[in-house]
Structures are given as structure tokens and as C-alpha cells.
Scaffold this motif. Sequence first.
Motif, PDB file in Angstrom:
ATOM      1  N   TYR A  84       0.742  -1.305  -0.075  1.00 21.21           N
ATOM      2  CA  TYR A  84      -0.127  -0.074  -0.054  1.00 21.21           C
ATOM      3  C   TYR A  84       0.931   1.483   0.087  1.00 21.21           C
ATOM      4  O   TYR A  84       0.296   2.299  -0.390  1.00 21.21           O
ATOM      5  N   ILE A 111     -14.949   5.995  -4.227  1.00 18.28           N
ATOM      6  CA  ILE A 111     -14.549   4.763  -3.730  1.00 18.28           C
ATOM      7  C   ILE A 111     -14.393   3.849  -4.732  1.00 18.28           C
ATOM      8  O   ILE A 111     -13.402   3.093  -4.576  1.00 18.28           O
ATOM      9  N   PHE A 286     -20.150   9.975   0.976  1.00 18.38           N
ATOM     10  CA  PHE A 286     -20.125  10.582   2.289  1.00 18.38           C
ATOM     11  C   PHE A 286     -21.037   9.834   3.205  1.00 18.38           C
ATOM     12  O   PHE A 286     -20.835   9.753   4.404  1.00 18.38           O
ATOM     13  N   ALA A 289     -18.773   5.714   3.211  1.00 17.52           N
ATOM     14  CA  ALA A 289     -17.880   5.557   3.804  1.00 17.52           C
ATOM     15  C   ALA A 289     -17.671   6.540   5.011  1.00 17.52           C
ATOM     16  O   ALA A 289     -16.982   6.277   5.981  1.00 17.52           O
ATOM     17  N   GLY A 290     -18.186   7.900   4.448  1.00 16.23           N
ATOM     18  CA  GLY A 290     -17.975   8.569   5.902  1.00 16.23           C
ATOM     19  C   GLY A 290     -18.843   8.722   7.160  1.00 16.23           C
ATOM     20  O   GLY A 290     -18.207   8.301   8.059  1.00 16.23           O
ATOM     21  N   GLY A 293     -18.653   4.429   8.981  1.00 14.92           N
ATOM     22  CA  GLY A 293     -17.279   4.050   9.947  1.00 14.92           C
ATOM     23  C   GLY A 293     -17.575   4.906  11.196  1.00 14.92           C
ATOM     24  O   GLY A 293     -17.127   4.191  12.254  1.00 14.92           O
ATOM     25  N   GLN A 294     -17.950   6.111  11.225  1.00 14.75           N
ATOM     26  CA  GLN A 294     -17.924   6.672  12.231  1.00 14.75           C
ATOM     27  C   GLN A 294     -18.993   6.359  13.241  1.00 14.75           C
ATOM     28  O   GLN A 294     -18.961   6.237  14.586  1.00 14.75           O
ATOM     29  N   SER A 297     -17.802   3.314  14.968  1.00 13.44           N
ATOM     30  CA  SER A 297     -16.838   3.430  16.117  1.00 13.44           C
ATOM     31  C   SER A 297     -17.546   4.003  17.060  1.00 13.44           C
ATOM     32  O   SER A 297     -17.192   3.932  18.407  1.00 13.44           O
ATOM     33  N   PRO A 353     -13.462  -0.682  12.388  1.00 14.62           N
ATOM     34  CA  PRO A 353     -14.827  -0.374  11.571  1.00 14.62           C
ATOM     35  C   PRO A 353     -14.916  -1.016  10.211  1.00 14.62           C
ATOM     36  O   PRO A 353     -15.801  -1.552   9.994  1.00 14.62           O
ATOM     37  N   ARG A 360      -8.631  -4.167  -3.310  1.00 17.78           N
ATOM     38  CA  ARG A 360      -7.844  -3.417  -4.287  1.00 17.78           C
ATOM     39  C   ARG A 360      -7.596  -4.660  -5.424  1.00 17.78           C
ATOM     40  O   ARG A 360      -7.715  -5.745  -5.199  1.00 17.78           O
ATOM     41  N   ILE A 425      -9.979   8.963   2.278  1.00 16.03           N
ATOM     42  CA  ILE A 425      -9.765  10.419   2.022  1.00 16.03           C
ATOM     43  C   ILE A 425     -10.188  11.222   3.352  1.00 16.03           C
ATOM     44  O   ILE A 425      -9.767  12.406   3.204  1.00 16.03           O
ATOM     45  N   LEU A 429     -11.248  14.652   8.638  1.00 16.00           N
ATOM     46  CA  LEU A 429     -12.540  14.757   8.903  1.00 16.00           C
ATOM     47  C   LEU A 429     -13.164  13.782   9.834  1.00 16.00           C
ATOM     48  O   LEU A 429     -13.790  14.330  10.841  1.00 16.00           O
TER      49      LEU A 429
HETATM   50  C1  HEM Z   1     -13.912   6.099  11.741  1.00 16.00           C
HETATM   51  C2  HEM Z   1     -14.270   6.737  10.532  1.00 16.00           C
HETATM   52  C3  HEM Z   1     -13.599   5.865   9.182  1.00 16.00           C
HETATM   53  C4  HEM Z   1     -12.858   4.843   8.865  1.00 16.00           C
HETATM   54  C5  HEM Z   1     -12.597   3.863  10.063  1.00 16.00           C
HETATM   55  C6  HEM Z   1     -12.539   4.836   7.574  1.00 16.00           C
HETATM   56  C7  HEM Z   1     -11.911   3.885   6.866  1.00 16.00           C
HETATM   57  C8  HEM Z   1     -11.626   3.770   5.506  1.00 16.00           C
HETATM   58  C9  HEM Z   1     -10.832   2.671   4.974  1.00 16.00           C
HETATM   59  C10 HEM Z   1     -10.300   1.601   5.699  1.00 16.00           C
HETATM   60  C11 HEM Z   1     -10.786   2.945   3.551  1.00 16.00           C
HETATM   61  C12 HEM Z   1     -10.189   2.055   2.456  1.00 16.00           C
HETATM   62  C13 HEM Z   1      -8.843   2.682   2.219  1.00 16.00           C
HETATM   63  C14 HEM Z   1      -7.889   1.728   1.315  1.00 16.00           C
HETATM   64  O1  HEM Z   1      -8.592   1.299   0.154  1.00 16.00           O
HETATM   65  O2  HEM Z   1      -6.914   1.510   1.480  1.00 16.00           O
HETATM   66  C15 HEM Z   1     -11.625   4.161   3.311  1.00 16.00           C
HETATM   67  C16 HEM Z   1     -11.836   4.462   2.068  1.00 16.00           C
HETATM   68  C17 HEM Z   1     -12.460   6.030   1.854  1.00 16.00           C
HETATM   69  N1  HEM Z   1     -13.121   6.688   2.986  1.00 16.00           N
HETATM   70 FE1  HEM Z   1     -13.070   6.346   4.827  1.00 16.00          FE
HETATM   71  N2  HEM Z   1     -13.073   5.896   6.749  1.00 16.00           N
HETATM   72  C18 HEM Z   1     -13.757   6.544   7.863  1.00 16.00           C
HETATM   73  C19 HEM Z   1     -14.333   7.936   7.591  1.00 16.00           C
HETATM   74  C20 HEM Z   1     -14.537   8.589   6.439  1.00 16.00           C
HETATM   75  C21 HEM Z   1     -15.036   9.859   6.244  1.00 16.00           C
HETATM   76  C22 HEM Z   1     -15.564  10.629   7.121  1.00 16.00           C
HETATM   77  C23 HEM Z   1     -15.085  10.126   5.068  1.00 16.00           C
HETATM   78  C24 HEM Z   1     -15.574  11.152   4.208  1.00 16.00           C
HETATM   79  C25 HEM Z   1     -16.577  11.922   4.339  1.00 16.00           C
HETATM   80  C26 HEM Z   1     -14.611   8.949   4.245  1.00 16.00           C
HETATM   81  C27 HEM Z   1     -14.119   8.620   2.931  1.00 16.00           C
HETATM   82  C28 HEM Z   1     -13.683   7.751   2.133  1.00 16.00           C
HETATM   83  C29 HEM Z   1     -13.488   7.539   0.762  1.00 16.00           C
HETATM   84  C30 HEM Z   1     -14.167   8.434  -0.155  1.00 16.00           C
HETATM   85  C31 HEM Z   1     -12.648   6.488   0.809  1.00 16.00           C
HETATM   86  C32 HEM Z   1     -12.470   5.945  -0.620  1.00 16.00           C
HETATM   87  C33 HEM Z   1     -10.964   6.122  -0.997  1.00 16.00           C
HETATM   88  C34 HEM Z   1     -10.503   6.080  -2.536  1.00 16.00           C
HETATM   89  O3  HEM Z   1     -10.795   5.168  -3.108  1.00 16.00           O
HETATM   90  O4  HEM Z   1      -9.607   6.852  -2.974  1.00 16.00           O
HETATM   91  N3  HEM Z   1     -14.313   8.013   5.378  1.00 16.00           N
HETATM   92  N4  HEM Z   1     -11.882   4.678   4.508  1.00 16.00           N
END
Ligand code: HEM
Length: 477
Positions: A84, A111, A286, A289-290, A293-294, A297, A353, A360, A425, A429
Motif C-alpha cells: 500500500y 470509492i 459521504f 464511507a463517511g 465508519g464513524q 466506532s 470499523p 484492491r 480520504i 474529517l
Molecule cells: C471512523 C471513520 C472512518 C474509517 C475507519 C474509515 C476507513 C476507511 C478505509 C479502511 C478505507 C479504505 C482505504 C483503502 O482502500 O486503503 C476508506 C476509504 C475511503 N473513505 Fe474512509 N473511513 C472513515 C471515515 C470517512 C469519512 C468521514 C469520509 C468522508 C466523508 C470517508 C471517505 C472515504 C472515501 C471516499 C474512501 C475511498 C478512498 C479512495 O478510494 O480513494 N471515510 N475509509
Amino acid sequence: MLYIILLLFIAYLGFSFISKNFIGKTHIPGPLAFPIIGNLNLFNSPHLVFHKLAEKFRTPCIRLWMGDHYVIVVNDFELFKGIYLKNANNFKNRPLSPGFQMISGNFRNIIHAPTPTWTENKDLVKNHFTNKNIFNVMPSKFDKHINSFIDILENLEKTGEKFDVNYYIIRIYMNLVMSHFCCAEIAWGDESKKLVDELCVAVDKAVEVASYGSYRESLSILSPIYKYLLPTEPCPLQPSLDYLKVKLQEHKDTFDPNNIRDVMDGLIRDLDEKEHDRIIYIGTDFFLAGAEGQIASGEWFFVYLSSRPEIQDRAYQELKSVFGDSKRVDYMKKNQTPYFNAIIKEVLRIQTPLPLSIPRVAEEDITINGTFIPKHSCVIPNLYSIHRQERYWKDPNEFIPERFMVENETSLPYIPYGLGERGCIGLNLAQNCVYTVLGSVLLNFSFTSDKVFSYETKPNLVIHPNDRDIQLNLKKR
Ligand code: HEM
């Protein structure tokens, strides 16, 4: 005729069994795979099963067959970083599965989008996720929602009503995340029940389609039927799409290029009019993913802390010494609250979470740290297991925040948000929102539960407690 079909089918079963287990991609160890379904039988609560397999095989990764798809599950932190961080370019895309295609509007979000759409979308939104922008834009939006949230909890405490964690945590995180995206507001009272229920069901269903539960698409023998039927099925995210369409129209009607109110305004300014439907799909990220996860948690935080008054008290003393009589905590001062930071980290470690992150795909054949990963393999990082292995963590199944209060903390294999260019990303936030919401509750209240919670998880891409009915007694500090 029937006899010939039967013979052909048996030959197919034999070929499927031998090719999965004994020919070609056998250099990585893994459990025996069945004909046709491969190891799909192991994909029920996959994070738990994969963790057991990681402990059994004790190899940096294991091989699995999800139907006819070759999957490599990464259990080792060094191999994880090799993939990664050091070779991120070879793993920047996700599998182009029909389920992903359906919920992403033909891969138009962040995503699931492959490059170059992913690069374009990420470039469009990344400025909205820098700490500088979040700190400049968010405080006023935060204040309003956090203050309402704490007021509501104060009222619950006064009237002796229980704090229904699920009900309020969903609303506060949706409000914070969606106000950042499109200044949306979800009402606190029952008037929002129908909308919240619809949005949550939509997210749950979409997560199911996107997760390892979507098995039917992994069976080559059925995939033509699946591909034919899928476009006739309603998109599970339709309620979120409808909600965002209304928001988009409202934004367009009141758009002022000199006053960019939120991410949606930024996208209206930067995207060509004919590309505006992309805004809707980026918005669903949003929700998906947004908020999810929160929310997970948040639920785990209350499950673990409700039976640990000593942890609550210690965190309260620390927060009180920094924030005094304020109503809410301020993320800008998070460096002064190491114990509370450690609690949040421990929650995200012990109940990661997204325990298996988001898969990938390897673009090309590659050998990393001696492990050969063939082109087109689907790679699943076993974040849950990396967070729970004894070789990395002492007493990994115990909730011990102090484990994060060490000098060389950054070297710990702690990766709840993934790593690298395609890691989460929303990291800044999310960290800001989680800190502010949970810290503000601890600063104002202590809490207990009448029931003893189990730590059983509901199997999905995002793991929630199996029992999400978390009712707490609040006591004002
Ligand atoms: C506790 C909260 C969160 C956790 C644990 C979390 C965790 C993750 C993980 C593990 C991934 C996959 C990364 C990868 O492929 O390596 C991811 C991707 C992503 N997350 Fe979060 N996330 C959280 C909150 C958020 C928030 C608040 C947002 C936006 C509002 C967000 C937007 C995204 C997006 C758009 C992706 C896709 C990124 C991409 O494909 O480039 N996440 N998240």
C-alpha cells in the motif's frame, strides 16, 4: 443426453477443484477450496474467519478463492506497507465488480472509480479534506450540531430518559458529515425518522452489495445471469441519490461562485454541467464511507466504556483540565489530551470499523518481500487481524488504551484508515468528528448501562455491535 450433461458437470467439478488447489496459483498457502464456490463457505463473518486463518497459517498472506476469483488476504504489516505504500501504483484500483458498478453509477464516485476518473474526482475534493480547510470551515458548522447534541443529552439526563446511542449517534455523524458535503441538516426529532430510516437501510443494503456478501457475482457459471438481472434490480442507494438530487438542485438555484458553502458548491464550480451527476455519486461516498465508519466506532466506544467508569473518569479529568467549563472539546487542542486520544485509537484497533478495508486489484505481476502477487489478484488487507495478532500487540483482545501512550507510537501497526494515496480520504474529517463528538460527551456526562454488552459483531463490510440497542443512563458531570 442427460448422462452426457452429468458427465460434463462432474468433469467441470473436477477441473474446478484441481485448478483451484493444485495448478498454478498455489505458491501462497491457503485452505482447500471447493469446486465452483471455492472458499465462499468461509465468507460468513469473514473478518473473524480470516483472523483464525492468519493465526493458523502464520504466513504473511493467505490464498482464497471467492468463487472463481483469486483473492490474497494480507495478514502481515510489512507486506501491507510493501503493497500500500511502496508499490501503491500497482494496487491503486479496486475490482470492477457489477455490484460496485451498480452503487457507484457506473464507477463515477471516489470509492469505486478506477483511474483516471478516480484521480479526477480525488483532485476535485481533496482540498475540502485538508486539515486547514476543515478547521476553517467546520467550527461554525460543528458548533451548531454539537451544541444541539449536548443540549439533547442534557434534557435526557434531566428527564431520566435513556440515551439511545444508535438513534443519536447516527444523527450527529450524518449531520456533521453531510453538513460538510452539502450543508444538509437531519432533524433530531421523530420528524426525521422516515428519512433517517430510509437512508440507513439504503446504506446497509449498498454495503451488502459492495461487501464480500455479494457472492453471486463471483461464480463464473452464474455471472451471465447475474449481469443480465442486475440492471433490472433497483439501486439500493436510491433514497440517498434522491435526497442528494434535491440538495443539488437547491444548491444550483442559490449558487454564488464567491461564496462556496460546502463540497457540493465546490464541485458545481469545478465540474462541467454535463458531469453534474457525478456530484450525486461522490455524495453517496459521504453516506457510505463517511458516516458508516464513524457510527460504528461511536457504538463501540459506548459499548466498551459503559462498563469502565475508571476509564471514563480518567479521560474526564484530562479533558476537564484542558477544556474547563466549555460545552464541547476542540480538536485543535488534541495534542493536550493523550489519554483520550489513546481511547479512540484503542476503539478503532479492537473493533476496526472496516475490518477488511475495501479490496484492491493488482495491475501487474509483482513480487513484494518475497511474495509473488499475480496480475488481477484481488487483494484484501486483513486490518482486523493485524490489529489483533499477539506478535504485534500484548493481550490483543483486551481493551487497554494505555498501549498507545508510548514514545514510538507511530511505529505501531495501527491502520484503521488504510494507508497511502488510496487510503481513507476522509481521515482528517473523521478524526476531527470522532474526537469532538465522543470527547464532548465525556466532558459533560458519565454513563452506565443496565445490561452487559457482548462484543459480538454483525458481519459486514463495516462492523457494528451485533446488538445495536445500546441504551445508557446519563449522569451530568
Ligand atoms: C471512523 C471513520 C472512518 C474509517 C475507519 C474509515 C476507513 C476507511 C478505509 C479502511 C478505507 C479504505 C482505504 C483503502 O482502500 O486503503 C476508506 C476509504 C475511503 N473513505 Fe474512509 N473511513 C472513515 C471515515 C470517512 C469519512 C468521514 C469520509 C468522508 C466523508 C470517508 C471517505 C472515504 C472515501 C471516499 C474512501 C475511498 C478512498 C479512495 O478510494 O480513494 N471515510 N475509509
